[in-house]
Motif scaffolding. Structure first.
Motif, PDB file in Angstrom:
ATOM      1  N   THR A   1       0.829  -1.208   0.000  1.00  0.00           N
ATOM      2  CA  THR A   1       0.000   0.000   0.000  1.00  0.00           C
ATOM      3  C   THR A   1       0.859   1.252   0.000  1.00  0.00           C
ATOM      4  O   THR A   1       0.575   2.224  -0.714  1.00  0.00           O
ATOM      5  N   LEU A   2       1.929   1.230   0.782  1.00  0.00           N
ATOM      6  CA  LEU A   2       2.817   2.399   0.845  1.00  0.00           C
ATOM      7  C   LEU A   2       3.518   2.638  -0.485  1.00  0.00           C
ATOM      8  O   LEU A   2       3.672   3.777  -0.923  1.00  0.00           O
ATOM      9  N   ILE A   3       3.937   1.538  -1.150  1.00  0.00           N
ATOM     10  CA  ILE A   3       4.596   1.690  -2.459  1.00  0.00           C
ATOM     11  C   ILE A   3       3.617   2.250  -3.481  1.00  0.00           C
ATOM     12  O   ILE A   3       3.957   3.125  -4.283  1.00  0.00           O
ATOM     13  N   ARG A   4       2.378   1.736  -3.456  1.00  0.00           N
ATOM     14  CA  ARG A   4       1.369   2.210  -4.395  1.00  0.00           C
ATOM     15  C   ARG A   4       1.076   3.704  -4.160  1.00  0.00           C
ATOM     16  O   ARG A   4       0.945   4.486  -5.112  1.00  0.00           O
TER      17      ARG A   4
ATOM     18  N   ALA B   1       1.836   6.833  -6.741  1.00  0.00           N
ATOM     19  CA  ALA B   1       0.780   7.794  -7.073  1.00  0.00           C
ATOM     20  C   ALA B   1       1.236   9.229  -6.787  1.00  0.00           C
ATOM     21  O   ALA B   1       0.959  10.149  -7.556  1.00  0.00           O
ATOM     22  N   ALA B   2       1.964   9.407  -5.682  1.00  0.00           N
ATOM     23  CA  ALA B   2       2.472  10.732  -5.352  1.00  0.00           C
ATOM     24  C   ALA B   2       3.481  11.216  -6.381  1.00  0.00           C
ATOM     25  O   ALA B   2       3.443  12.376  -6.817  1.00  0.00           O
ATOM     26  N   LEU B   3       4.398  10.337  -6.810  1.00  0.00           N
ATOM     27  CA  LEU B   3       5.403  10.715  -7.799  1.00  0.00           C
ATOM     28  C   LEU B   3       4.760  11.043  -9.137  1.00  0.00           C
ATOM     29  O   LEU B   3       5.087  12.066  -9.766  1.00  0.00           O
ATOM     30  N   LEU B   4       3.850  10.173  -9.575  1.00  0.00           N
ATOM     31  CA  LEU B   4       3.173  10.418 -10.852  1.00  0.00           C
ATOM     32  C   LEU B   4       2.343  11.704 -10.790  1.00  0.00           C
ATOM     33  O   LEU B   4       2.350  12.510 -11.726  1.00  0.00           O
ATOM     34  N   GLY B   5       1.635  11.909  -9.677  1.00  0.00           N
ATOM     35  CA  GLY B   5       0.837  13.130  -9.539  1.00  0.00           C
ATOM     36  C   GLY B   5       1.699  14.380  -9.537  1.00  0.00           C
ATOM     37  O   GLY B   5       1.335  15.390 -10.139  1.00  0.00           O
ATOM     38  N   TYR B   6       2.851  14.289  -8.885  1.00  0.00           N
ATOM     39  CA  TYR B   6       3.766  15.442  -8.848  1.00  0.00           C
ATOM     40  C   TYR B   6       4.244  15.808 -10.243  1.00  0.00           C
ATOM     41  O   TYR B   6       4.272  16.994 -10.621  1.00  0.00           O
TER      42      TYR B   6
ATOM     43  N   GLY C   1      -6.701   8.317  -0.378  1.00  0.00           N
ATOM     44  CA  GLY C   1      -7.549   7.211  -0.837  1.00  0.00           C
ATOM     45  C   GLY C   1      -6.753   5.951  -1.094  1.00  0.00           C
ATOM     46  O   GLY C   1      -7.209   4.833  -0.803  1.00  0.00           O
ATOM     47  N   GLN C   2      -5.557   6.079  -1.664  1.00  0.00           N
ATOM     48  CA  GLN C   2      -4.691   4.932  -1.898  1.00  0.00           C
ATOM     49  C   GLN C   2      -4.273   4.262  -0.589  1.00  0.00           C
ATOM     50  O   GLN C   2      -4.083   3.046  -0.529  1.00  0.00           O
ATOM     51  N   LEU C   3      -4.150   5.067   0.456  1.00  0.00           N
ATOM     52  CA  LEU C   3      -3.769   4.526   1.763  1.00  0.00           C
ATOM     53  C   LEU C   3      -4.960   3.933   2.510  1.00  0.00           C
ATOM     54  O   LEU C   3      -4.797   3.383   3.603  1.00  0.00           O
ATOM     55  N   GLY C   4      -6.160   4.053   1.934  1.00  0.00           N
ATOM     56  CA  GLY C   4      -7.342   3.469   2.538  1.00  0.00           C
ATOM     57  C   GLY C   4      -7.914   4.259   3.686  1.00  0.00           C
ATOM     58  O   GLY C   4      -8.636   3.723   4.525  1.00  0.00           O
TER      59      GLY C   4
END
Length: 269
Positions: A19-22, A26-31, A76-79
């Motif tokens: 979950t943390l990797i996902r 997502a943070a890197l891609l969003g940035y 949301g990715q972190l649930g």
């Protein structure tokens, strides 16, 4: 509220490595996407007719909104449910608003300046006792560049409460000269000479009347005040040059420029 906070912390402690990797991806891609979107938006706004200060403000607002959306996606990715996130955001928002009252007042002042437009980039202004050319109108500060190349950062929160003097708004400015002549001199001839000197300067607006009148009967001199119109960017140099030209013309034509004098009477016993 304490229960929501504890629930939020418990959820963070139970997150798996996957979950943390996902979330990190997502943070890197969003940035990267946000940087690309802001670059494209900056180019699009640069091709328009918006003022640089307004362009800067729009980019700042878009940056804040996009990063807020990215943060929501990561949560949301972190649930983490939205209710916990909103509660946590409310707690931090309240603490932040109390700690940043002056900053929020500056932001409100920046919005006030951008909406009312009392000045624009490049105008020469006086703001809260500071004087210079407007370099940037930001969210927090308005940046002025002084004539000796210093930068002054004026908090925007003060602008809605203080005086704003815009020396460039009207294009034309009226310069003023104050000259003293002797009581024995011909005031009418002196006024005509001063008017001729002013009218001979090509930077003076000849379409507007030149004001030259006796202003005051001072202690040591007859004070003559002259006023004339010129372009705003030429006002300081024109005023200095006219003072020198008027002085030379008065002395050349036999007029006196008196100094303050004091009469002392000595009694001997």
């Amino acid at each position: 509220m304490d229960g929501e906070m504890q629930s939020f912390i418990n959820r963070l402690s139970r997150l798996s490595a996957e979950t943390l990797i996902r979330a990190a991806l997502a943070a890197l891609l969003g940035y990267l996407l946000i940087r690309l979107a802001l670059r494209l938006l900056s180019r699009a706004l640069g091709r328009g007719s918006l003022e640089p200060s307004l362009t800067h403000t729009l980019l700042t607002v878009c940056r804040l909104v996009l990063y807020f959306v990215l943060f929501t996606v990561i949560m949301g990715q972190l649930g983490i449910p939205s209710s916990s996130f909103i509660t946590l955001l409310g707690v931090f928002g309240l603490a932040l608003s109390l700690a940043m009252q002056d900053t929020l007042a500056n932001i409100a002042g920046g919005i006030f300046v951008l909406y009312t437009k009392p000045f624009k980039i490049g105008d020469y202004v006086e703001l809260c006792g500071a004087e210079g050319a407007v370099r940037l109108i930001g969210f927090i500060h308005t940046t002025l560049a002084t004539v000796d190349n210093k930068l002054i950062y004026v908090p925007n929160g003060q602008l809605s409460k203080g005086n704003i003097v815009n020396y460039s708004a009207e294009g034309k400015r009226q310069l003023e000269l104050t000259v003293g002549i002797g009581y024995e001199d011909d005031t009418a001839a002196a006024r005509q000479l001063i008017q001729d000197v002013i009218a001979a300067d090509p930077r003076v607006d000849q379409s507007r009347p030149i004001f030259v009148k006796v202003w005051e009967l001072a202690d040591s001199a007859v004070t003559i005040r002259a006023r004339a119109w010129t372009a705003g960017q030429d006002m300081i140099e024109t005023r200095c040059d006219l003072y020198e030209a008027v002085k030379d013309a008065l002395l050349m034509n036999g007029f006196h420029i008196p100094y303050p004098q004091r009469q002392i009477t000595v009694y001997f016993k």
